[in-house]
Structures are given as structure tokens and as C-alpha cells.
Design an enzyme around this catalytic site. Structure first.
Site, PDB file in Angstrom:
ATOM      1  CD  GLU A  52       7.760   3.233  -4.577  1.00  0.00           C
ATOM      2  OE1 GLU A  52       7.305   3.062  -3.436  1.00  0.00           O
ATOM      3  OE2 GLU A  52       7.091   3.037  -5.611  1.00  0.00           O
ATOM      4  CD1 TRP A  93      -2.470  -1.626  -0.067  1.00  0.00           C
ATOM      5  CD2 TRP A  93      -3.101  -1.222   2.049  1.00  0.00           C
ATOM      6  NE1 TRP A  93      -3.612  -2.345   0.173  1.00  0.00           N
ATOM      7  CE2 TRP A  93      -4.028  -2.123   1.456  1.00  0.00           C
ATOM      8  CE3 TRP A  93      -3.300  -0.832   3.364  1.00  0.00           C
ATOM      9  CZ2 TRP A  93      -5.134  -2.625   2.161  1.00  0.00           C
ATOM     10  CZ3 TRP A  93      -4.390  -1.331   4.061  1.00  0.00           C
ATOM     11  CH2 TRP A  93      -5.302  -2.214   3.464  1.00  0.00           C
ATOM     12  CE  LYS A  94       4.139   1.224  -4.454  1.00  0.00           C
ATOM     13  NZ  LYS A  94       4.723   1.641  -5.704  1.00  0.00           N
ATOM     14  CD  GLU A 139       8.209  -4.801  -6.713  1.00  0.00           C
ATOM     15  OE1 GLU A 139       6.991  -4.961  -6.761  1.00  0.00           O
ATOM     16  OE2 GLU A 139       8.741  -3.904  -6.055  1.00  0.00           O
ATOM     17  N   GLY A 143       1.142  -2.920  -6.245  1.00  0.00           N
ATOM     18  CA  GLY A 143       1.075  -1.587  -5.656  1.00  0.00           C
ATOM     19  C   GLY A 143      -0.286  -0.959  -5.930  1.00  0.00           C
TER      20      GLY A 143
HETATM   21  C1  PEP Z   1       5.349  -1.894  -6.101  1.00  0.00           C
HETATM   22  O1  PEP Z   1       5.530  -0.749  -5.729  1.00  0.00           O
HETATM   23  O2  PEP Z   1       5.852  -2.841  -5.484  1.00  0.00           O
HETATM   24  C2  PEP Z   1       4.536  -2.093  -7.293  1.00  0.00           C
HETATM   25  C3  PEP Z   1       4.643  -3.220  -7.903  1.00  0.00           C
HETATM   26  O3  PEP Z   1       3.752  -1.024  -7.676  1.00  0.00           O
HETATM   27  P1  PEP Z   1       2.720  -1.001  -8.916  1.00  0.00           P
HETATM   28  O4  PEP Z   1       1.911  -2.271  -8.862  1.00  0.00           O
HETATM   29  O5  PEP Z   1       1.890   0.209  -8.709  1.00  0.00           O
HETATM   30  O6  PEP Z   1       3.541  -0.949 -10.159  1.00  0.00           O
END
Ligand code: PEP
Length: 251
Positions: free
Chosen positions: A98, A10-11, A168, A235
Site C-alpha cells: 500500500e 491494523w493499517k 505479500e 491484515g
Molecule cells: C497486509 O496488508 O499486510 C495483509 C496481509 O492484509 P490482508 O491480510 O487483509 O490481506
């Protein structure tokens, strides 16, 4: 065999009230239609305890989004493994791009964080991935090798059984640009072969290697059809309950 993990990152989103509302909806949906994958939510630190109370006794697990390697002390703004476990988490995201890009985390710090998470019985979800520049210059596998070798420095074959890896690619995170199932399968196979060289084939086969980068209900099916993709880290599409449920129920 590596288990399937579907994790929501969820960041820095959702107040505790919003998190609880989501958790109740998720819990009800999974009671009606259970899934075999491990479902993991990584909320902001402020909501962990409230969600732990919501999920107590059920199958949904919690992850912290970060951890500090020291056990306690003068580290303003940081949270230890002991605190994360105490709050109710079983998992911990480590080395998210991030954190690497915005907070300057390097492989050595990430290695210390993975070690700390393991010491407290948390399962680290260790994030790795190349930038677009690195991919365009053909350096993606060199970058992944360095991240894996340095991130897992000094860890044993026994440790590796308790770690999940999230591939990722940085260019796919939050961009709406998903890596193709073929690109992800290729990267995951590369990572698995690397783990196999480092720790042995049997140990490598047991590691869940999940993909993150603009996963949605539209692309989850084709990603999960690839044999080396053991789940996803989601995300943006995990913030809305209907969208996350559609991902969980991708079959
Ligand atoms: C994440 O931040 O781990 C991610 C995969 O984000 P998103 O799904 O928004 O690309």
C-alpha cells in the site's frame, strides 16, 4: 533457525480505546495459553504508546507501520526511528504494497527506511511481492529479485540477521484470494536461495520469511505446514480478537 513471527497489521483502523480493549483481551488470552511464536501488533501511530503500556513486561511486541529515513527535521507528517523506539516499538513494517502503490515508495526509499530502522535497533519487516499482472506474465521472480537486491542494497550479512521479510503478493492482499501453500513455499524458497547467494547459507537460514495476503484461521494451518513459511503478516483477520487468536493458536 528462523523464528516464527505472527504479526497483525491494523493499517488505518482502531481508535486508541478500541486498540486497548483488543490488547487487554490478547494479553489475557496469551497469559492463559502462551505461544512460542513472536506475536507482533502494528497499530496506527496514535495507539503505540498506549499499547506499549499495556504490553510492558510481557511477550507481545509492537511494530510501527512506517518510518521516515531522516532522524529529525522538516518532514511534516513523518515519524523517525528514534520516535518509534521511544514510543515502545521493536519492529517496523517497511515497503508495504500500500505504501508502494498509494504513496509512491520505491526500492531506493525502502532501502533507506530499512537502513534507518536498523540504525535505531528496530527489526524491519521488509515487504515484497508481485502484482497479478507480473505473476501472469511469469515475471514474479524477476520482480522479487529486484525488490530484494535494491531493498537490501549495501546491507551486510550482519544486518540481514536483524531483518524479517514478508512475502505479500499484491493480488492476495485484502482480496480474500490467498496464495496457495505451494505458491508461497515456492516464493519463500526462491527468496531464501537469493539471500543465500547474497549473504551465505547460514545467514539466509536465520531470516524469518513470513507470508501475508488474506490469511485467516481457515488457511493458516496449511500455510504453516510448509517448511519455508516462518509466520504470517495478517491484515483484515487481525482486526477481530477472536479471529486473530484463532490464527495464533493454529496448531
Ligand atoms: C497486509 O496488508 O499486510 C495483509 C496481509 O492484509 P490482508 O491480510 O487483509 O490481506
Amino acid at each position: 533457525m528462523a523464528g516464527t513471527i505472527i504479526a497483525a497489521n491494523w493499517k488505518m483502523n482502531k481508535t486508541t480505546g478500541q486498540a486497548i480493549e483488543f490488547a487487554r483481551g490478547l494479553k489475557d488470552a496469551l497469559l492463559k495459553k502462551p505461544v512460542s511464536a513472536a506475536v507482533v501488533i502494528a497499530p496506527p501511530f496514535t495507539s503505540i504508546e498506549a499499547l506499549a503500556a499495556e504490553f510492558r513486561g510481557g511477550d507481545i511486541s509492537l511494530a510501527a507501520q512506517n518510518i521516515y529515513p531522516a532522524s529529525s527535521g522538516p518532514f511534516t507528517g513523518e515519524i523517525s526511528g528514534e520516535m518509534i523506539v521511544d514510543a515502545g516499538c521493536r519492529y517496523c513494517i517497511v515497503g508495504h504494497s500500500e505504501r508502494r502503490q498509494l504513496f509512491g515508495e520505491d526500492n531506493a526509499l525502502i532501502n533507506a527506511k530499512i537502513t534507518a530502522a536498523l540504525n535505531y535497533g528496530l527489526m524491519p519487516i521488509f515487504c515484497i511481492g508481485e502484482t497479478l499482472e507480473e505473476r501472469n506474465s511469469g515475471a514474479e521472480f524477476t520482480v522479487l529479485t529486484k525488490q530484494v537486491k535494491e531493498g537490501l542494497n549495501k546491507l551486510t550479512a550482519n544486518d540481514i540477521k536483524k531483518i524479517g521479510i514478508a512475502y505479500e503478493p499484491v493480488w492476495a492482499i485484502g482480496t480474500g484470494k490467498t496464495a496457495t501453500p505451494g505458491q508461497v513455499q515456492e516464493a519463500h524458497l526462491f527468496i531464501r536461495n537469493l539471500l543465500s547467494e547474497m549473504y551465505g547459507e547460514k545467514e539466509a537460514a536465520g531470516v524469518s520469511i513470513i507470508y501475508g495476503g488474506s490469511v485467516t484461521s481457515d488457511n493458516i494451518g496449511s500455510l504453516m505446514a510448509e517448511p519455508e513459511i516462518n509466520g504470517v503478516l495478517v491484515g483484515s483477520a487481525s482486526l477481530d480478537l477472536a479471529s486473530f487468536l484463532a490464527i495464533i493458536n493454529f496448531h
